[in-house]
Design an enzyme around this catalytic site. Sequence first.
Site, PDB file in Angstrom:
ATOM      1  N   ASP A  34     -27.707  19.634  33.530  1.00  0.00           N
ATOM      2  CA  ASP A  34     -26.826  18.415  32.941  1.00  0.00           C
ATOM      3  C   ASP A  34     -25.449  18.690  32.770  1.00  0.00           C
ATOM      4  O   ASP A  34     -24.468  17.859  32.839  1.00  0.00           O
ATOM      5  CB  ASP A  34     -27.379  17.581  32.162  1.00  0.00           C
ATOM      6  CG  ASP A  34     -28.915  17.041  32.528  1.00  0.00           C
ATOM      7  OD1 ASP A  34     -29.006  17.294  33.686  1.00  0.00           O
ATOM      8  OD2 ASP A  34     -29.346  16.274  31.835  1.00  0.00           O
ATOM      9  N   SER A  83     -24.292   1.925  32.386  1.00  0.00           N
ATOM     10  CA  SER A  83     -24.168   3.196  32.242  1.00  0.00           C
ATOM     11  C   SER A  83     -23.669   3.272  30.814  1.00  0.00           C
ATOM     12  O   SER A  83     -23.059   2.392  30.353  1.00  0.00           O
ATOM     13  CB  SER A  83     -23.953   4.017  33.394  1.00  0.00           C
ATOM     14  OG  SER A  83     -23.742   5.297  32.931  1.00  0.00           O
ATOM     15  N   LEU A  84     -23.507   4.590  30.271  1.00  0.00           N
ATOM     16  CA  LEU A  84     -22.745   4.607  28.884  1.00  0.00           C
ATOM     17  C   LEU A  84     -21.526   5.644  29.261  1.00  0.00           C
ATOM     18  O   LEU A  84     -21.785   6.405  30.029  1.00  0.00           O
ATOM     19  CB  LEU A  84     -23.711   5.350  27.741  1.00  0.00           C
ATOM     20  CG  LEU A  84     -24.819   4.127  27.418  1.00  0.00           C
ATOM     21  CD1 LEU A  84     -25.485   4.933  26.322  1.00  0.00           C
ATOM     22  CD2 LEU A  84     -24.275   2.874  26.635  1.00  0.00           C
ATOM     23  N   LYS A 121     -30.548   9.023  22.176  1.00  0.00           N
ATOM     24  CA  LYS A 121     -30.360   8.978  23.588  1.00  0.00           C
ATOM     25  C   LYS A 121     -31.406   9.912  24.180  1.00  0.00           C
ATOM     26  O   LYS A 121     -31.281  10.876  24.289  1.00  0.00           O
ATOM     27  CB  LYS A 121     -28.750   9.629  23.973  1.00  0.00           C
ATOM     28  CG  LYS A 121     -28.691   9.078  25.452  1.00  0.00           C
ATOM     29  CD  LYS A 121     -27.293   9.439  25.791  1.00  0.00           C
ATOM     30  CE  LYS A 121     -27.037   8.874  27.349  1.00  0.00           C
ATOM     31  NZ  LYS A 121     -27.932   9.274  28.461  1.00  0.00           N
ATOM     32  N   CYS A 418       1.739  50.249  29.908  1.00  0.00           N
ATOM     33  CA  CYS A 418       2.717  51.546  29.955  1.00  0.00           C
ATOM     34  C   CYS A 418       3.174  52.030  31.204  1.00  0.00           C
ATOM     35  O   CYS A 418       4.066  52.912  31.469  1.00  0.00           O
ATOM     36  CB  CYS A 418       2.152  52.877  28.843  1.00  0.00           C
ATOM     37  SG  CYS A 418       0.900  53.607  30.093  1.00  0.00           S
TER      38      CYS A 418
END
Length: 680
Positions: A34, A83-84, A121, A418
């Site tokens: 996820d 949805s959020l 959630k 160098c």
Amino acid sequence: MDDQKIKNRIEKLCEEINRFRHEYHTLDNPSVSDDVYDSLMRELRELEKNYPQFVNPGSPVERVGGSPLDKFVKFAHKVRMLSLNDIFSKEELYDWEKRISKLLNGPTVKSTNLEYFCELKFDGLAVTLIYENGVFARGATRGDGSVGEDITQNLRTIDMIPLSLKAPFPKYIEVRGEAVMSKKVFIKLNKELEKNNKPLLANTRNAAAGSLRQLDPKLARARHLDFFAYDIADIEDSKFPKSKKHSEEHALLKKLGFEMDEHTKIAKNLEEVSKFIDAFEKDRPKFDYGTDGIVISVNDLSIQTKLGIVGRAPRYMSAYKYPAEKATTKVLDITVQVGRTGVLTPLAHFTPTIVAGSKVSKATLHNMDQIERLGLKVGDTVVIQKAGDVIPEVLEVLIKLRTGKEKKFSMPTKCPECGGVIEKKFGGKRSDLEEPNLSVAYYCTNKNCPAKNIRSMVHFVNALEIYTVGPKILERLKDEGLITDASDLFILTEADLSGLERFGEKSAKNIVENIAEKKNPPLDRFIMSLGIIHVGEETARDLAGYFGSFEKIANANKEDFDDIENIGPAVSDSLIAYFTDAHNQKFLKKLSLNGVKPKTFAKVKGGALSGKTFVLTGTLPTLSREDAKKKIISAGGKVSGSVSKNTSYLLTGDNPGSKYTEAEKLGVKVIDEANFLAMV
Ligand code: IVH
């Protein structure tokens, strides 16, 4: 990035994300975690916001969930299932408040005192439940937000979904919530699946989703799902009292007979929200359900209505996501660092990205082998991981997001510090090697390489435990011309140091005293401090134990070294190369002239642990690793880095690593700290 590049990136991201969505929502079989999905989605959302002219019609940003499977009857949602919007930091939480405050009270307003409702959630499958006259009538999945699947029969098998509501109930109510599988059930089911050689469930979310997609409700029942209600989408009953706050909706759901999760809070301001977030973060690992964040809503429903919805998500709600341990980012460059032995270590530089709560912009790639194993090119999109305090690492390359413009990386042929000649060397695979699991490494061969020089000095002071002198001071002393190598430290005077700007007398005195105390270091520490390639702590101890004095080591030949157990040809070659080198001989002579004389090493003969070889793994309850090692050596024993047939004991603590399995396999005796302490 120019316009064409942005357009291409947006297209590629859409393609990949849509593929991941299909795997996740429709097949219940995700191929990325996820975190990785969220990370790519975040990038796409940001690009679409800044370049609306390139938004694709099929963009996943505007869509919700997956398309319904044909197996179930389609279900049109009366009230769209939204949805959020995710937020990933406290900062974004405050930004969200600023945005909604401006909408509510005009552009000049900085923030408004809003009341919030916090709840967990849950990481499961969103479902909607319709009750008519108090009886569960129908239930469905979210699908694409407008049309889902009718899964009534399966939902009836979930005990936490009441089939009839407690009175007084409204004539019609639509309840939203999350169908979940507890971690306990998940573990149990996977054990059974494993026993029957069946494919395992990927995570609790997929397990819940997969269970509800079983066409046979008996199969769904066997999965023992749970349900948590979180919202009321619709009530049709003019006589039924209306809730004014989201918290009242929760209270009503409880009265109607839903088992509500008790981790909720009415927060008076974002400070309280923030405290709730932090408090649950601690409980989260032990909580019996998978959660991926906290849902924060403006509690007042009339304010919710004012704020409304944009696109697929309401403005009045946000999902605070707990720090992802994995994220995606782009490799902007690969640079090369020169270590104290001259070894070149490639370092990936990324577009700065937040992982596990902190910003990451680079990670070591260890060596060329690692780059080849990953197939990494400059410009690639990569998955990076940072678990807790662990150093960030590159896990994989998302090859499908390539544009064709990525550049292959090759090790420089000259030292980036160098300009010295670079040499390729092959090494062994001992656990105490400076470079982890080194097989091929590139080295700067210039003896006076400034990068090697300063790093070797840092290594030297660390090995001898000269704690008052760190890298910054060494660099300063070198710039001032007070030292050219570590041996010069031993002839520094207080006057040399206190003459330097911003260098108090007291610290000058401290430093000089601290250095003087280290003039007679233990032999093994001294050998270690020299920074000989392949000679780490363990080899240094082996050498000290075998030869007893530094003179003998410095004058030994290859055969002598090869005789020693645990010392392979790569190490003995390196030792010979070190001691026959004129530059090193000069340095050793200077050390001696400046008063540095390592102690001789009296090997403990007939000690309680003489002839026994120990390997350590895990965290011991009281002893530090160093203490345990010291105890073993002073009792005449040996400490080895890896388990083999020659290991006498594996001393284990908490969270033992793979050494434990190895020991079990080889039948090596495993002991704990208490057993060990009884032996010494
Ligand atoms: S409220 C407006 N509350 O998260 C959308 N969602 O990304 C209403 N979820 O589809 C969602 N726990 O599957 C809400 N306490 C909670 C939740 C929750 C889990 C899920 C749900 C939703 C998704 C949004």
